[in-house]
Design a protein around this motif. Structure first.
Motif, PDB file in Angstrom:
ATOM      1  N   PHE A  30       0.674  -1.227  -0.015  1.00 17.38           N
ATOM      2  CA  PHE A  30      -0.090  -0.228  -0.102  1.00 17.38           C
ATOM      3  C   PHE A  30       0.694   1.171   0.048  1.00 17.38           C
ATOM      4  CE2 PHE A  30      -2.690   3.345   2.684  1.00 17.38           C
ATOM      5  CZ  PHE A  30      -3.566   3.401   1.323  1.00 17.38           C
ATOM      6  N   GLN A  31       1.919   1.545   0.742  1.00 15.95           N
ATOM      7  CA  GLN A  31       2.786   2.489   0.850  1.00 15.95           C
ATOM      8  C   GLN A  31       3.410   2.773  -0.576  1.00 15.95           C
ATOM      9  OE1 GLN A  31       2.490   4.821   3.276  1.00 15.95           O
ATOM     10  NE2 GLN A  31       1.123   3.390   4.288  1.00 15.95           N
ATOM     11  N   LYS A  32       3.769   1.701  -1.200  1.00 15.06           N
ATOM     12  CA  LYS A  32       4.466   1.822  -2.449  1.00 15.06           C
ATOM     13  C   LYS A  32       3.266   2.474  -3.381  1.00 15.06           C
ATOM     14  CE  LYS A  32       8.139  -1.193  -1.743  1.00 15.06           C
ATOM     15  NZ  LYS A  32       8.660  -2.774  -2.202  1.00 15.06           N
ATOM     16  N   MET A  33       2.050   1.883  -3.462  1.00 15.00           N
ATOM     17  CA  MET A  33       0.990   2.407  -4.299  1.00 15.00           C
ATOM     18  C   MET A  33       0.771   4.014  -4.012  1.00 15.00           C
ATOM     19  SD  MET A  33      -1.814  -0.560  -4.579  1.00 15.00           S
ATOM     20  CE  MET A  33      -1.854  -1.112  -3.045  1.00 15.00           C
ATOM     21  N   LEU A  34       0.928   4.336  -2.694  1.00 14.39           N
ATOM     22  CA  LEU A  34       0.545   5.881  -2.274  1.00 14.39           C
ATOM     23  C   LEU A  34       1.856   6.647  -3.048  1.00 14.39           C
ATOM     24  CD1 LEU A  34      -0.340   5.827   1.565  1.00 14.39           C
ATOM     25  CD2 LEU A  34      -1.894   5.942  -0.719  1.00 14.39           C
ATOM     26  N   ILE A  35       2.988   6.141  -2.981  1.00 13.83           N
ATOM     27  CA  ILE A  35       4.256   6.682  -3.649  1.00 13.83           C
ATOM     28  C   ILE A  35       3.814   7.149  -4.997  1.00 13.83           C
ATOM     29  CG2 ILE A  35       6.636   6.644  -4.297  1.00 13.83           C
ATOM     30  CD1 ILE A  35       7.026   5.224  -1.587  1.00 13.83           C
ATOM     31  N   TYR A  36       3.660   5.855  -5.800  1.00 10.89           N
ATOM     32  CA  TYR A  36       3.157   6.015  -6.978  1.00 10.89           C
ATOM     33  C   TYR A  36       2.005   7.032  -7.657  1.00 10.89           C
ATOM     34  CZ  TYR A  36       1.711   4.951 -11.921  1.00 10.89           C
ATOM     35  OH  TYR A  36       1.167   5.069 -13.047  1.00 10.89           O
ATOM     36  N   LEU A  37       0.875   6.824  -6.760  1.00  9.23           N
ATOM     37  CA  LEU A  37      -0.278   7.655  -6.854  1.00  9.23           C
ATOM     38  C   LEU A  37      -0.067   9.063  -6.815  1.00  9.23           C
ATOM     39  CD1 LEU A  37      -3.112   5.451  -5.139  1.00  9.23           C
ATOM     40  CD2 LEU A  37      -2.656   6.009  -7.521  1.00  9.23           C
ATOM     41  N   GLU A  38       0.722   9.444  -5.889  1.00  3.76           N
ATOM     42  CA  GLU A  38       1.225  10.916  -5.675  1.00  3.76           C
ATOM     43  C   GLU A  38       2.297  11.317  -6.636  1.00  3.76           C
ATOM     44  OE1 GLU A  38       1.548  13.150  -1.934  1.00  3.76           O
ATOM     45  OE2 GLU A  38       3.898  13.172  -2.290  1.00  3.76           O
ATOM     46  N   ALA A  39       2.926  10.410  -7.315  1.00  7.94           N
ATOM     47  CA  ALA A  39       3.998  10.957  -8.438  1.00  7.94           C
ATOM     48  C   ALA A  39       3.179  10.956  -9.678  1.00  7.94           C
ATOM     49  CB  ALA A  39       5.131   9.959  -8.697  1.00  7.94           C
ATOM     50  N   LYS A  40       2.296  10.121  -9.862  1.00  7.74           N
ATOM     51  CA  LYS A  40       1.592  10.191 -11.103  1.00  7.74           C
ATOM     52  C   LYS A  40       0.542  11.418 -10.890  1.00  7.74           C
ATOM     53  CE  LYS A  40      -0.176   8.523 -14.930  1.00  7.74           C
ATOM     54  NZ  LYS A  40       0.531   8.508 -16.154  1.00  7.74           N
ATOM     55  N   GLY A  41      -0.056  11.478  -9.756  1.00  4.05           N
ATOM     56  CA  GLY A  41      -0.985  12.730  -9.681  1.00  4.05           C
ATOM     57  C   GLY A  41      -0.334  14.121  -9.965  1.00  4.05           C
ATOM     58  N   LYS A  42       1.213  14.211  -9.608  1.00  4.08           N
ATOM     59  CA  LYS A  42       1.711  15.478 -10.006  1.00  4.08           C
ATOM     60  C   LYS A  42       2.061  15.363 -11.748  1.00  4.08           C
ATOM     61  CE  LYS A  42       4.279  15.767  -5.684  1.00  4.08           C
ATOM     62  NZ  LYS A  42       3.717  17.016  -5.086  1.00  4.08           N
ATOM     63  N   LEU A  43       2.070  14.412 -12.352  1.00  2.00           N
ATOM     64  CA  LEU A  43       2.382  14.259 -13.750  1.00  2.00           C
ATOM     65  C   LEU A  43       1.100  14.871 -14.234  1.00  2.00           C
ATOM     66  CD1 LEU A  43       4.214  11.134 -14.247  1.00  2.00           C
ATOM     67  CD2 LEU A  43       5.393  13.503 -14.650  1.00  2.00           C
ATOM     68  N   LEU A  44      -0.197  14.451 -13.946  1.00  2.00           N
ATOM     69  CA  LEU A  44      -1.467  14.655 -14.440  1.00  2.00           C
ATOM     70  C   LEU A  44      -2.059  15.953 -13.890  1.00  2.00           C
ATOM     71  CD1 LEU A  44      -3.275  11.191 -13.898  1.00  2.00           C
ATOM     72  CD2 LEU A  44      -2.410  12.120 -16.234  1.00  2.00           C
ATOM     73  N   PHE A  45      -1.876  16.367 -12.710  1.00  2.00           N
ATOM     74  CA  PHE A  45      -2.634  17.425 -12.208  1.00  2.00           C
ATOM     75  C   PHE A  45      -1.638  18.525 -11.779  1.00  2.00           C
ATOM     76  CE2 PHE A  45      -5.092  13.584 -10.565  1.00  2.00           C
ATOM     77  CZ  PHE A  45      -5.935  13.484 -11.922  1.00  2.00           C
ATOM     78  N   GLY A  46      -0.404  18.375 -11.781  1.00  2.00           N
ATOM     79  CA  GLY A  46       0.529  19.573 -11.590  1.00  2.00           C
ATOM     80  C   GLY A  46       1.291  19.135 -10.157  1.00  2.00           C
TER      81      GLY A  46
END
Length: 220
Positions: A30-46
């Motif tokens: 789960f923690q690794k998923m959170l790291i990826y989601l935050e990184a992908k979120g920055k790519l998508l949303f700023g």
């Protein structure tokens, strides 16, 4: 033969490993998923996008659902065969999460996120064909359910999203095709907006996952 590794995701020059493969099973972290989601979120949303600690309980349920962890879903009383109804106050991040989460499972069918108000606008222009288009096929997340106006085509009023949800219920029974939606409305407001029949079908269509009513407006 190329080995498919859906738990290893490449974003530019950076590789994210969301878990470990053991035999034919992926054990997600789960923690690794959170790291990826935050990184992908920055790519998508700023660059200002972030995962908030207070949202992690919601995110855990959503991640478990999307990775199809059937055992944990059962423990959390989530039915993996139903869709998700993600509710919460304005600005809490519902739309962003429903755009983001499919990226952790690139090997699965991806839903299209469609604003409910856009569907009503299309109905006003094109008529009942729109209900058929969205009601009888496809894999959708209807965003901001309840903010749309009543549809009107050639002088005839129609609760467009209510009719589509009834059709999606029939689609779910016949073909097990799931539907997702986000909304700012609570259960009573949904029933007032769409009627008791649609509200009853929604209970069978969706797992309710709800943000706290005092959740922060992240857009401020």
């Amino acid at each position: 033969m190329i080995k498919i590794q859906p738990h290893i995701i490449q974003e530019g020059s950076v590789q994210f490993q969301l878990g470990e493969q053991k035999g034919n099973q992926i054990i997600y972290d789960f923690q690794k998923m959170l790291i990826y989601l935050e990184a992908k979120g920055k790519l998508l949303f700023g660059k200002n996008f972030k995962i908030y600690t207070e949202d992690e309980a919601i995110l855990y349920k959503l991640c478990i659902y999307f990775i199809r962890d059937f055992e944990t879903c059962r423990k959390l009383k989530i039915n993996p065969n139903k869709g998700i109804l993600l509710s919460g106050p304005v600005g809490c991040g519902k739309t962003s999460l429903m755009q983001l989460l499919p990226f952790i499972v690139p090997h699965q069918n991806q839903h299209s996120l469609i604003p409910a108000r856009n569907i009503t606008f299309s109905f006003n222009k094109s008529g009942f064909k729109i209900i058929e288009d969205y009601g009888n096929n496809g894999f959708y997340c209807f965003d901001d359910l309840g903010v749309e106006t009543i549809g009107r085509h050639f002088g005839k009023d129609c609760n467009v999203m209510g009719e589509i949800l009834l059709s999606r219920y029939d689609l779910f029974l016949k073909r097990k095709i799931r539907t997702h939606t986000t909304t700012n409305l609570n259960a009573q407001e949904l029933e007032s907006r769409y009627g008791i029949r649609v509200r009853s079908r929604m209970r069978e269509l969706f797992n309710l996952i709800a943000f706290d009513k005092n959740s922060l407006d992240k857009r401020k």
